[in-house]
Each structure stands twice: as C-alpha cells, then as structure tokens.
Motif scaffolding. Structure first.
Motif, PDB file in Angstrom:
ATOM      1  N   VAL A  20      68.852   9.495  24.234  1.00 20.80           N
ATOM      2  CA  VAL A  20      69.739   9.717  23.097  1.00 20.80           C
ATOM      3  C   VAL A  20      69.187   9.035  21.857  1.00 20.80           C
ATOM      4  O   VAL A  20      69.187   9.603  20.760  1.00 20.80           O
ATOM      5  CB  VAL A  20      71.148   9.181  23.425  1.00 20.80           C
ATOM      6  N   GLN A  70      76.038  14.533  23.116  1.00 22.13           N
ATOM      7  CA  GLN A  70      75.389  13.774  22.037  1.00 22.13           C
ATOM      8  C   GLN A  70      74.009  14.369  21.734  1.00 22.13           C
ATOM      9  O   GLN A  70      73.639  14.581  20.593  1.00 22.13           O
ATOM     10  CB  GLN A  70      75.238  12.314  22.442  1.00 22.13           C
ATOM     11  N   CYS A  71      73.282  14.651  22.824  1.00 23.40           N
ATOM     12  CA  CYS A  71      71.924  15.179  22.632  1.00 23.40           C
ATOM     13  C   CYS A  71      71.963  16.530  21.926  1.00 23.40           C
ATOM     14  O   CYS A  71      71.193  16.772  20.996  1.00 23.40           O
ATOM     15  CB  CYS A  71      71.222  15.340  23.975  1.00 23.40           C
ATOM     16  N   CYS A 105      73.036   2.844  24.757  1.00 25.63           N
ATOM     17  CA  CYS A 105      72.616   4.226  24.891  1.00 25.63           C
ATOM     18  C   CYS A 105      71.326   4.341  25.674  1.00 25.63           C
ATOM     19  O   CYS A 105      70.484   3.438  25.643  1.00 25.63           O
ATOM     20  CB  CYS A 105      72.387   4.838  23.511  1.00 25.63           C
ATOM     21  N   ARG A 106      71.184   5.481  26.279  1.00 26.33           N
ATOM     22  CA  ARG A 106      69.930   5.701  26.990  1.00 26.33           C
ATOM     23  C   ARG A 106      68.826   6.038  25.974  1.00 26.33           C
ATOM     24  O   ARG A 106      69.095   6.566  24.896  1.00 26.33           O
ATOM     25  CB  ARG A 106      70.106   6.880  27.949  1.00 26.33           C
ATOM     26  N   ARG A 113      81.389  10.075  24.186  1.00 29.03           N
ATOM     27  CA  ARG A 113      80.685   9.293  25.190  1.00 29.03           C
ATOM     28  C   ARG A 113      79.776  10.170  26.050  1.00 29.03           C
ATOM     29  O   ARG A 113      79.009   9.652  26.837  1.00 29.03           O
ATOM     30  CB  ARG A 113      81.700   8.556  26.091  1.00 29.03           C
ATOM     31  N   ASN A 114      79.894  11.484  25.886  1.00 32.46           N
ATOM     32  CA  ASN A 114      79.127  12.355  26.762  1.00 32.46           C
ATOM     33  C   ASN A 114      77.689  12.492  26.253  1.00 32.46           C
ATOM     34  O   ASN A 114      77.431  12.994  25.170  1.00 32.46           O
ATOM     35  CB  ASN A 114      79.812  13.730  26.782  1.00 32.46           C
ATOM     36  N   GLU A 115      76.752  12.035  27.069  1.00 35.12           N
ATOM     37  CA  GLU A 115      75.357  11.982  26.612  1.00 35.12           C
ATOM     38  C   GLU A 115      74.785  13.366  26.304  1.00 35.12           C
ATOM     39  O   GLU A 115      74.093  13.555  25.312  1.00 35.12           O
ATOM     40  CB  GLU A 115      74.498  11.323  27.672  1.00 35.12           C
ATOM     41  N   THR A 116      75.073  14.313  27.177  1.00 36.45           N
ATOM     42  CA  THR A 116      74.502  15.648  26.948  1.00 36.45           C
ATOM     43  C   THR A 116      75.015  16.240  25.648  1.00 36.45           C
ATOM     44  O   THR A 116      74.265  16.844  24.897  1.00 36.45           O
ATOM     45  CB  THR A 116      74.836  16.597  28.106  1.00 36.45           C
TER      46      THR A 116
END
Lengths: 1012, 438
Positions: free
Chosen positions: A158, A122-123, A154-155, A117-120
């Motif tokens: 991402v 994921q990126c 998602c943003r 769930r962590n966006e950073t």
C-alpha cells in the motif's frame, strides 16, 4: 470475471470476425444493446452492470469511441463487493481523464476507500488516483495519502502505491505537498528497508527535489546511503537483483536525485559517494547479455552524469573518458552511440578535452559507421572537441567525408566545417581555402551565410585579398563549378581582381571573359552580382580598355530590358554611371569594412541544433567568440599591415583562456550595436546602409526615408540595396518621431500608422504605476497575421504587456493592456518591437513607448513659504545641479511656462522677483525612491532667448541629473524635432556653485539670489 | 493504347492474396503489402477507388467478398483498368456459371490463371468476350449444380471468329424453339430536399437481351424514343404520333449494333450474339416519373428524445405494386430505445448502421403508409456535436414500370429461313441511390 457468459460470447464473436467491417458491425450492435440496457428504467442488477461495463472497456480497447456510460462506471466504484469495485476503478481510469467532470463525483468514494481499512480497496483507489488524479484530487486527498505513506501499520504494498500516488498529486499541484513538515518525513522514508517502497519514494523525491532542492537537503546523505547500500554492500534481497545488479532502477533514481542538488558540501558524504561512483565506473563492462548490458549501462551513464555534475577530480574524469573510449570501440551500435553521446556531454567539463582528444582517430572512424545516428553523434562530438590544435585535421577529415556523406547530413556537415574553420583557423588563407573547397565539393549544401561570411573576412582583412582573389581565379578555371562558387569568385574578383593585374591571365578583360563564360549557366539571383563585378572590372581596368568597355556595355545593354527589376536597374544604372568617369570611380569604390557582429553561422548552428541542452555547439558558441574576427577587428582601419599571427599561437596552449581574454575587446567592439544585429546578411554584403549609417540609427529610423539618410548617392544606393531589403518597408503615415514626441506630452493618441495598421495608445498614470492600452486596428479587409509585439524594457521600468493575438481580423481592433512600473528615475525609453505579416510581406517596426520620465511626475503647486525651505534644504551637487544651456529654441516666457506645465512640472508664478525667471515644482514617483519633491529654476536672458541657466534640485542625485537632462532635452529639441539633434548625453560637469550663505532676510528675491 | 495493368491481385476481405498475376516487372512483389497496410487497414477503404502509394497507383474495386486490385506504376488508363476488371468478372462468371466470390476463385484457380494469361498481354487488355474465349479455353469451370449442362459444340474455326465480319456469333446455330427475351431495367437516382423539391434526379437504364435464335438472324428494335420516332415519321412522311416520346442521353450500344444504320436510319438493327448480352445503355434526366414520394418529419425534443414521422406514398399505377421496399431512416449514434408504430410492414432499429429500417414486402400503387417512432437517446460524455441528419435512403423494385416511360414498340426478327419467333418483353424499375433529406 468468470461466469460472465455474455462477455465471453461477445469477445469470441469479435475475435471470429473475418474483417474490420464485420467487427465494426458487431461492436455497433453491442453498443446499441448496451445503450438500450442503460436507458431502461429498471434498475440494472450489479451483475449486468458489471458485465456491460466490462464490454465497454473491451470495445474501448479495440479502439472504438465509447462516449456514454461513464456514469455507470463511476457508480460501480462505490459498490461494496470487490468484483464490481474493481471494474469501476479499472474502467474509470481507462475511459476518463483528469479533466472530466464525472471524476469529481467519485472523489468522495475514492477518499473513503483510501482512508478505509481494506487494503485491496486502498490499492485500487491509490492506483486510480495515481493514474488519473487531477488538481481536485490533489487538494482533497494529499494529506490522507501522505498519512498512508508514512504509516507504520500499512503493508509495503500500500505504501508503495501511496508514494506513486503522491507523486502524481504533486505533479498536478506542487502545493499539495507542503515543504516544511514533509522534508523530515521524506528523509525518514529514505531509511526504509523495503526496496519497493524505497524505489517509489525515490521517484517522489526526484520530483520534489527538482522543484525545490534546498528544502530537502537532509535527504542528500540518505541518497548516498542508499547508493552505498546497493552498490557497495550489495545488501539487496534476491528479488530486487536484476542480472546480478542490485536494483538498477533505484540506483538510477538515487543518482538522478543527487544531480538536483548543486553540490555536496559534507566531505565524508562526498567521499562515500565518490567511492560508490568509482565502484560503478570500475565494475561496469560490456557483456554478452543484452538485458544485463542495458541495466548496467543505465546505471553507468547516470553515474557519469553525476560525475560531470559534481565536477569530480581530474583522475575520475579521465577514468570516465577512458571508459567511454572503450565503449566507442565496441561493435554494438547502441553502446557506441551512448559512448559518443556521453563523450559529447563530457566536453562540457572543460579539463577533459585533452583526454578525449586521444580518441580522435576512433571518433573519426565512427564517422564512417553504417548507422546514421552514430555518424551524427560522431560529427557532433568532433565539432565539439575541435580546437586550434586539431582543427586542421578535423576540418580536413570533415571535408573528405563531405563527398561521401549522405545528402541529409551534408548541409549540417558543411555548416559545421565552416564554423570550425572560421573559429580555429591557424591562418586566414587556410580558412579561405577550406571554404572554397567546401563550396566546390558540396555547393548545393553550402548555405548563403557561409559564403557571405567568407566575403566579410576577405573584405575586413586586406592582406588576404590578393590571396583570395588568386584562389577564386584558380577555381574559375575548372570546367563545371557550382553557382555559389561563381558568386564568391565574382564578388571577390570584382572587388580585388585588380590586385592580381600583374599576374598572367588576370587582366581585367581576361577576368571578364572567364566570368562571362559562366553567365549562361547561372540563375537570376546571381546575375546582379555578375553585373556589379563587370562594372567594377571596368572601373579597375588600368589603363582604360575600350575593348572591355565595349563588351561590358553590350552586356548592360542586353539586360536593360530584363524582366527582373533588380537586374534591369543595375544594368541601366551601371551603364549610365560608367559613362561618368570620376563619379563612377567614386560610386564603385572598394566596399568598406563590415561592422563586426556575432557570426551568423554560429547563430544558425544554434537554431539547427536539436538536442540543445546537451549540445556542445551551444557551449562552444558561448565560450568562444570567433578568434579570427577578433583579429580582423584589431586591424587598423586605414590598412596598415595587420599582424597575421593569431594570438593563440603565441605560446599559450590553452585556447580557451585566450579566447576568453579575447572576448572582452570583442565584446566592447560589438557594443556599438548590441540589440540591433541586422538580420539580413545580404544587406551587409551588398547594401551600403549597413556600413555607412551607424547601425543604431538604421534601426531607429528604420521606417524613415531610407534613401535619404546616410546614403550620399541616391542612385548608387538604390542600385545596390537588394530587393529583399525593400520588401520590409511600408509607407508610413505620419512621422514616428513626431508622434512619439506628441505622446510624451499627452496621454492618448496615435503611436504608429501605416497603410495596414494603426496603433493608438491611451495611458493613465498614477504615482509610479501606469496603465497603457495599445489599440491595434487593422485597416484592411484581410487579416494581418503573425502579429508580434515584444517589449524591450529598459532597466528602470517594469513592463508587462499582455499577450497580443497572433492575428488581427479584418477591420477589427484589438486592445492590449500594458502595465508599467517605474523603478528608478531614468530617461531611457522602452521600445516596442512590433511586427506583422500582410500577405507575404513582413512589416516590423521599433516604436518607442511614451513612458517617459515626465509621466511619473505629478504637478504640485507650492507657495513661497513651502518652496524656500525645501529649496534651501537641497544643497549643492549632486542633489542640486546647475547648467547653462545654449542653443535653446527661442520661446516667449508664457510659452515656456506652458511647455513646463505640459510635462507636469508646475510653474509657480510670482515666487521669483525677476519676471524673466521661472520657478517650478513637481513630485516624482518611482518604486525605489517613493515620492520625491523636485524643484527647478530657469533664468532666462531677455536679450538672448537661445540661452538660459537652469537649476534643478531633488532629493535624489540620479533623479536630479536625469530630470535636468530631460528638461534640457525638452527645451532644446523642438518637440517635433528628431532626437539626432540632442547632444551626446554625457554627465555634464556641474557648474560650481557658491556655497549658500545663511539666509539674509525675509526678502524672497534676495534670498533666492543668495541661494543661487 | 495505354497500359491498363502491371499486375492484378485478387484479395479476400482479410487481405490474403487469393491469386495474382504480374504482367510487367515495374512493380515489386511486395506492393500488395502496401495495399494491405495503407488501404485495407484504414478507414479510407471504399472512399476512393484509386490510391497512390510509393509511386504506384492502386486501382481497386470490391466484388462480393473479393478485392480486385490493379497495380500500375506508369501513367495508366484508369477507366480502361476498371472496365477490364468488370469485363473479366463477367467472363469469370460465365465460366463458373454464377457467383464470383472467394470460394469460386479457390475452386477455379487453374482456369483463372489460364484466363488471366489470355485476357491481358504485357499489361494491355485483349479479347474478353466469353463467347470467343470459350472456344479456345475449353476447360470447364467447376459449375454450380444449378447451371445448365454444357452441350457438345462443334469445333469452330478460330481465325474466322477473330477476323470475320460477325465475330460475336457462331454460324450454324439451331434451336427448336426460337425465342428472344428483352428486359428493360432502370434504376432511379434521386436526391430530394426535406420540403419535397427535387435536387437531383436521373435514370440509368439498360436493355438486356437473351437470344435463342437459329442461323444468322437480323433483328430490329423500335423504342418510343424521340430520335427514332422523328426519323420514322419523316421517312413515312406522316406526323409523329401524339404519344409521349423519350429523349435518351448517352446511349451506348453493344458492338453487334450496326452503327452506320443507326446513324442513317436511327433504327437499332443488329445480329445478336448467342445467349445473354447487354444491348444498350442509356440515361434520362428529364421527365422522370418518380415511383415514391417520401414526407419525413423529424423533431428533436430536448437532448434525449426524438420523434420521427415518415409517410411514403406510391405514385405509380394502382394496378402495379412495388416489391422489397426498404426505408432506412438515420438516427443519432447514441440512440438507446425506440418505439414504433407502422401502418404496414415491419420496422426495427439497427445499431450497426445507425438507422431505423422499415421493410414493406409488397407496396401497391396509389397508396400510402406511415411510420411514427419515438426515440430515446443516451447522454454522452463527448462534446455535444449537433447531429448531421443524413438523408433517408430507400430501396424498391417496381415491375412493369419504367421511370422514364420507355416502351418497346416493336422487335422484328428476320432470318433467311423465315422461322417464327416468340418475343418476351419485361420492364422493371429499381432504386439506385434514392435519397430524401430530412
């Protein structure tokens, strides 16, 4: 990164190094340090690990090899904290590539980060995969990445990365994105409002569409929508506007994607798109700002190619051309280059040529541009836009330019000028003028092909001959002329100098003296040509001129002991011949006309061309066969005055249509020799073989006794065949044809043998499949290089030859399996084009592959109960054919039976009551027909063994015909005889058959008689 | 005489031009940029002393931290060029009084320009003798504080110096104490196989002299070389001494040596220049006494461990000793950890040259010492290349020992005034490229 003192100290140390040497020492020291730390048994603290891995990255960036510590880098990926994870990802993607095994260790961690769930995180993970993801990643991660891309929670940040990541995975493994479900999703994605996501999705779309445009046809209107949104509505957030242009990148990508769809069916979409394109075309101009120019031109040129792709209406095209015309006249070289290049591409679209022609003067000016790349483009464009109406201007312009052009361009320039002159010559004398001028001005850059070609023309066009001869004579008056000019003049004057005999200064002796003046200045390869010319002049001198004879003989005498074999041979032979009188006349008679074929110049130009896909040359070459040569072909051989006017001038304004209409006769003419264009032009000019023997025969029997075939006069032949021709032949061991025929009847043996190589073959046949193995054995102690084997399959066979190694090591044997599949019945044979290099000699051979009709037969023994119902079921032509064959090789019946059995046609003894008759059966296999029963009956005449009556019946008309012809061939040709004896294989008129009356009785003989 | 230089450049290690002088117009001014980009910034630097780029030849050598580059465009005499550089450096050193390096050049650039004008003319080398040039270019270099203070000298007669019979010596020199120092310096080059077979071995030696003698002395030097001894025994008609005789190859003499007398009598007689000079050079290929024997054993235990065992034996006289012995034992690039045991001296791993460096300050004769090391390697990603095992290198100095066995038999000084002189003789043997394969 803050607070890593060791790292910053190291970096500043490296920066403070005075020279490369000191830097290397410092780096090596640090690497040693890192190695020691990594090797220590104690577990490194994450901080230390991070620090060292950063150092490794820095060292890697400086250009040193870092070949250890990848394990540490990869292990950092799974660290829980961002700083360590970041190092892990960055260093892994820098140091490793997709083929490293270490990456496999990371797949799972990366996947966890992606689905986490962590966006950073994921990126980071998506970026890594997007950069170095390989097939393994594609297989295990594609679904997750797809999910991320379409997820609404998602943003955009991402999703943007997910799109690019998926693009990478798709490139690595196209199966990663399954077409069915994804097409709709893709269409949905294109509705996205966020331009960042949209841009990366469009990149993905471009890749997907290039692979399979049909599946994504639903995306087409969406692309047009995007373009509408950007270009028409200008509905773009401020941060995506670049110098006032709404997201040029997205525009370009959308248009690129559209170009992968063949056409746009929906009229409203089409209309909308054209509106957008119109807007782009109208709205683009050249401005001061370079960045803005770059962006707007990128969009514009993409739009132009889309316009070309869509075959827009003429109005729009002319608008494009007008725009490009504006570009050509701009001072800025980049823009001018683009303008010229795109105009060349525009040429592909047929109906804009007239519009482009309006800019001809501008283009010619560009030929004088200081920038060479612009000059090249201009030359390309001029070459492409040339047709009959402007050929004269353009060629003259090119000739003029030739004297000032730089050396690197001259060869290309002269070649192009020569091709244009040949193709669009309004009359042939102009063509001769141009080429002679060309040789005069840029002799060094005129390749041999060009003057060979002009000689061909002159030889094939009789009324051109006196003109050419007088022109050649004129050029000889110049003080210093190029050697190529000497060659042309010598050849032409030798052949046709006598036509000028009445003119002043053109008697044989005068021609001789003016040519002989040039002799001291020329190089060895030209001397043989001059010798031939002297001989011809001597022969043509009417009345015989003893003075001239003395001079010429003196020259021959002089060269009798020349060290160059070619010259020596010619001198000796001409000298002897010239004593012979009438025989001399015979041998040196005028050269016959050349067989027609595609201009080698055009072929050469195709090879030379670097930007082949956009090349106008290629297009031209395909569209327009040489008009001039067509004309030459139409001319009657016996020399009736030919029509000098080219058909193009007969009122038609569209040269292309003429050319196309002409291409047909030309095509049929060149059918004589479709597959075997003689590669050596010189042999065309000088070798009698190419003319006297039918081209096909030459190629078939290439390695046979060359001199003995088709050349009546042994001496003459060897004198005129150039040396180059002879290098190609090696002495063969055994007869190829004999070997082939032997292999038709058995399944293993030698196919080809010469002093360097032996090719054996071994075959297995099952049904319509066959598996052959070629054994190529090098007999030498040195390797054979450049080994190439190419199969030229006939239409009815599918052949798959596994690659042959380029080099065969000394005394080694390589095997190359060849899979054969029979699709249809046919007697044609596959040809193996085989060549290799031994030392400097290239040896090539065309070998027939013994995958003949009979290989797909399987023996079948039938009893009379089985035979007759079948025989009866096959009724009449075209299923059952009968023919009386004469000229059969006399064979006793048992021998004939053996022959039949050897090609898998089984003789069924005792079926026919007449002991002089043979009845045979077999099964034929092919992919299209499956298994077919074949029956045959041969009735021989004991009184005359050279004739027989043959009846063949099968369930397939083609097969019947082919099988009958095949058996006939086998009966007529002695297996070791040459194919030349086979009568022309035309469909022989089937012998009318009496309709079979109903079966009479149970007497098989009577029954047979009734049937036949 | 062939051209030696069209231009000469002095560059520092970064490639900045310190000083340059163009002698001919046939090379462009930007040629040094070509040198910088094509030679200095590539790895080839130091591989090949002569490179050709764009029609020009670059002849270069590095001296301390300065590159001296000679650029020529014609077919020049390269050996002459190198000789010129070496001589010019010796000249500069004698002017600066000591080191020749970047700082010395920066401090003395006016002097260097003046010298460059003098020592080469239109690309042809001229007189490079410091003794003579110092007479005309009287400008002093910036001397380092350690060098001796210059004395007042009488203004010499210039023409006599250039044209006279003894061009290398001034007349009227007078010393209170007449002394001669003679050094024989030899360097041993060796390549030995791991089993101890000598593959290549030779000694290059120099005889260096320093004279502080008054007047015009005539000196005569006698060595235990073969030719000299034979001649002597022949002249004195008595059998040659039973002692060892040395065969010298490729002997070259300083210009002061009287060659006619050498040819006829095989004696080295000369009128020496004042101060320091190199009297002769020679080479010996046979009968070399090797000062050290090295017995290496290197075992690779699997992919990540190695064991190194090196035994060094000194084989010169027990009373002598070697100084500054350094043994460099190469190890693979991926060496991570090392563990040593040495009987004498100190050892450590130097990652920048990929060697174990074992230093022994003083090594007495007829002894031996050993090093044993355990080495751990790190595993790498790169394709497994087998290690090439470069040779072990060794450095040392052995005073009072000559590898060739050469000895000075006599050094006679004769001067009209008949003063007494004191003669000092020293011997020293150094390692040249002393390599042992392992």
């Amino acid at each position: 990164m803050t607070g890593m003192r060791g790292l910053s100290v190291f970096i500043s140390d490296v920066r403070n190094c005075q020279n490369k040497e000191a830097e290397r020492l410092r780096v090596d020291k640090e690497l040693g340090n890192i190695r020691t730390c990594f090797k220590n048994e104690k577990v490194l603290t994450p901080y230390k690990k991070k620090k060292y891995v950063w150092k490794m990255l820095y060292i890697h960036m400086l250009g040193y090899d870092v070949d250890f510590g990848h394990m540490e880098a990869v292990s950092l990926i799974s660290a829980p904290k961002y700083p360590e994870k970041q190092v892990g990802y960055i260093v892994t993607s820098c140091l490793l590539n997709e083929n490293h095994d270490f990456l496999k260790l990371a797949i799972n961690t990366v996947r966890n980060d992606i689905i986490g769930r962590n966006e950073t995180f994921q990126c980071l993970a998506l970026t890594l995969v997007g950069n170095i993801g390989g097939r393994d990643f594609a297989e295990s991660l594609a679904p997750d990445v797809q999910k991320l891309l379409i997820s609404s929670s998602c943003r955009p940040l991402v999703r943007k990365k997910a799109a690019l990541c998926l693009l990478r995975l798709f490139r690595k493994n196209p199966d990663a994105v399954n077409v069915d479900g994804w097409a709709d999703r893709m269409a949905q994605l294109l509705d996205e409002r966020d331009l960042g996501v949209l841009t990366s999705s469009t990149s993905l779309l471009v890749a997907l569409v290039s692979n399979n445009h049909e599946a994504y046809s639903s995306c087409l209107p969406k692309c047009v929508k995007i373009l509408e949104r950007l270009a028409r509505n200008q509905d773009v957030p401020q941060e995506y506007t670049y110098y006032g242009i709404p997201s040029p990148w997205l525009q370009v990508k959308a248009m690129r994607a559209l170009q992968y769809f063949p056409t746009i069916e929906d009229p409203s979409t089409r209309k909308a798109l054209f509106e957008v394109l119109q807007r782009i075309l109208m709205g683009t101009d050249v401005v001061k700002n370079v960045n803005k120019n770059n962006a707007s031109h990128a969009v514009l040129f993409e739009a132009l190619s889309l316009v070309m792709h869509l075959d827009a209406e003429k109005e729009m095209m002319s608008q494009c051309v007008a725009l490009l015309g504006k570009f050509i006249s701009v001072r800025e070289p980049n823009i001018r280059y683009l303008g010229l290049e795109n105009m060349t591409r525009m040429l592909m679209v047929t109906d804009v040529q007239d519009i482009i022609k309006k800019h001809q003067s501008q283009i010619i000016t560009s030929l004088k541009d200081p920038d060479i790349s612009i000059r090249r483009r201009a030359l390309d464009l001029l070459y492409g836009m040339c047709d009959v109406s402007n050929a004269k201007d353009i060629v003259e312009e090119l000739l003029q330019y030739l004297s000032t052009a730089e050396f690197s361009m001259r060869e290309e320039l002269s070649l192009k000028a020569a091709i244009l002159a040949e193709k669009f010559a309004p009359d042939l004398s102009w063509y001769v003028d141009v080429i002679l001028q060309l040789i005069d001005k840029a002799g060094d850059f005129v390749s041999d092909d060009i003057w060979f070609r002009v000689v061909q023309f002159v030889t094939n066009n009789e009324d051109l001959q006196p003109y050419a001869a007088s022109k050649a004579r004129e050029y000889l008056d110049k003080i210093a002329i190029h050697e190529t000019m000497v060659k042309v003049s010598a050849y032409i004057l030798g052949e046709y100098g006598h036509l000028l005999a009445r003119q002043p200064g053109c008697s044989a002796s005068e021609l001789f003296s003016i040519l002989h003046e040039k002799l001291p200045t020329i190089s060895t390869p030209t001397i043989p040509i001059l010798l031939s010319t002297y001989a011809k002049l001597l022969m043509h001198a009417q009345p015989p001129d003893p003075e001239l004879q003395k001079k010429v003989w003196a020259v021959f005498k002089k060269y009798e002991s020349c060290i160059d074999v070619e010259i020596q041979q010619r001198a000796v032979e001409y000298f002897e011949l010239s004593k012979k009188g009438p025989a001399f006349m015979d041998v040196l008679a005028e050269m016959p006309k050349f067989p027609e074929r595609q201009s080698s110049l055009i072929k050469k130009a195709e090879n030379v061309e670097d930007t082949a896909d956009q090349s106008a040359i290629k297009l031209r070459a395909q569209q327009q066969p040489s008009n001039a040569m067509v004309l030459a072909d139409q001319q009657p051989v016996n020399g009736a005055p030919p029509p000098l006017k080219v058909p193009i001038l007969s009122g038609s304004t569209d040269p292309e249509s003429v050319a196309r209409s002409l291409s047909h006769p030309n095509g049929t003419l060149s059918n004589i020799d479709p597959q075997t264009p003689s590669p050596d032009l010189l042999s065309d000019l000088l070798g009698p073989l190419a003319i006297e023997a039918p081209p096909g025969a030459v190629s078939n029997e290439q390695h046979g006794p060359v001199g003995a075939e088709g050349v009546p006069d042994e001496v003459d032949g060897s004198a005129i065949v150039p040396v180059e021709e002879q290098t190609n032949t090696v002495e063969l061991i055994g007869n190829i044809a004999e070997r082939f025929h032997a292999l038709c009847l058995k399944d293993s043996g030698v196919l080809y043998e010469d002093p360097h190589i032996q090719i054996g073959i071994k075959a297995e046949w099952r049904g319509h499949h066959g598996r052959l193995v070629l054994f190529m054995g090098n007999k030498n102690t040195s390797p054979l290089t450049s080994v190439q084997a190419l199969i030229l399959p006939p239409a009815h066979l599918r052949l798959d030859l596994s690659p042959v190694p380029d080099t065969i090591p000394p005394r080694a044997q390589v095997q190359s399996p060849l899979e054969v599949m029979n699709i249809r019945p046919s007697r044609d044979v596959a040809v193996l084009d085989f060549s290799y290099k031994f030392g400097a000699n290239v040896v090539s051979a065309k070998l027939r592959i013994p995958a003949t009709l009979n290989k797909f037969l399987q023996p079948l023994q039938l009893t009379s109960e089985e035979f007759f119902p079948q025989w009866r079921a096959i009724s009449g032509p075209p299923l059952k054919l009968q023919e009386v064959v004469r000229g059969v090789r006399p064979l006793a019946l048992p021998e004939m039976a053996n022959l039949f059995n050897s090609f898998h046609v089984t003789i069924c003894p005792g079926l026919d009551p007449n002991p002089n008759n043979l009845v045979a059966s077999t099964t034929f296999y092919s992919e299209s027909t499956g298994a077919i029963l074949c029956l045959a009956r041969i009735e021989t005449d004991p009184a005359d063994r050279t004739q027989l009556r043959m009846t063949v019946g099968t369930g397939d008309p083609t097969l019947t015909f082919e099988l009958k012809e095949f058996i006939k061939e086998q009966l007529i040709t002695v297996p070791m005889g040459s194919r030349a004896l086979v009568p022309a294989a035309g469909p022989a008129p089937p012998v009318a058959q009496p309709p079979s009356p109903a079966a009479l009785a149970d007497d098989p003989g009577a029954m047979l008689a009734g049937l036949l | 005489m062939p051209v030696a230089a069209s231009a000469i450049y002095f560059l520092n290690l970064r490639g900045d031009v310190l000083i340059n002088r163009t002698y001919r117009d046939d090379v462009g001014g930007n040629m040094v940029d070509a040198f910088r980009t094509h030679i200095m910034q590539t790895k080839e630097l130091g591989n090949c002393p002569v490179r050709q780029i764009g029609g020009c030849s670059f002849v270069y050598m590095r001296i301390s931290n300065v590159y001296i580059v000679i650029v020529v465009s014609s077919n020049a005499n390269v050996a002459c060029g190198f000789k010129f550089v070496v001589e010019a450096v010796a000249l500069f050193k004698s002017y600066f009084g000591g080191a020749f390096d970047e700082d010395a050049i920066r401090n003395n650039f006016v002097l260097i320009y003046e010298l460059l004008d003098e020592i080469m003319d239109f690309g042809y080398p001229q007189n490079l003798s410091p003794e003579i040039l110092k007479l005309y270019i009287t400008q002093e270099g910036v001397r380092s504080p350690f060098s001796s203070k210059p004395k007042d000298k009488p203004v010499p007669n210039a023409t006599l110096q250039v044209t006279g019979a003894v061009g290398w010596r001034r007349e009227g020199l007078a010393y209170k104490k007449n002394e001669v120092f003679l050094d024989i310096v030899e360097s041993v080059n060796l390549l030995m196989s791991s089993k101890g077979n000598v593959l290549r071995c030779d000694v290059t030696g120099k005889v260096l002299m320093k004279c502080f003698l008054s007047g015009m002395p005539d000196l005569k030097l006698g060595l235990n070389d073969k030719i000299g001894l034979e001649k002597e025994s022949e002249m004195k008609s008595r059998p040659a001494k039973s002692g060892k005789t040395i065969e010298l190859d490729d002997v070259t003499f300083h210009q002061c040596v009287n060659l006619t007398r050498f040819n006829s009598e095989k004696t080295v007689s000369f009128v020496p220049p004042d101060g320091e000079f190199e009297l002769m050079k020679y080479r010996i290929t046979e009968g070399v006494n090797l000062p050290f024997r090295v017995l290496p054993t290197i075992k690779e235990l699997g992919r990540t461990r190695m064991e190194v065992n090196v035994k060094v034996k000194s084989v010169f006289g027990a009373k002598m000793f070697a100084l500054g012995v350094v043994v460099k034992i190469p190890v693979p690039k991926q060496t991570a950890k090392t563990n040593f045991q040495v009987t004498t001296g100190r050892a450590k791993y130097n990652p920048s040259i990929d060697c174990l460096v074992w230093k022994i300050r003083k090594f007495p004769g007829q002894t031996e010492s050993t090093l044993s090391a355990e080495i751990e390697l790190i595993s790498t990603m790169g394709e497994k290349k087998s290690w090439t095992r470069p040779p072990i290198q060794m450095e040392f100095q052995v005073p009072m020992f000559t590898a060739s066995g050469l000895r000075v038999r006599f050094l006679k000084v004769w001067e009209k005034s008949g003063y007494n002189t004191v003669e000092w003789v020293r011997y020293i043997t150094k390692a040249g490229s002393y390599e042992i394969r392992c």
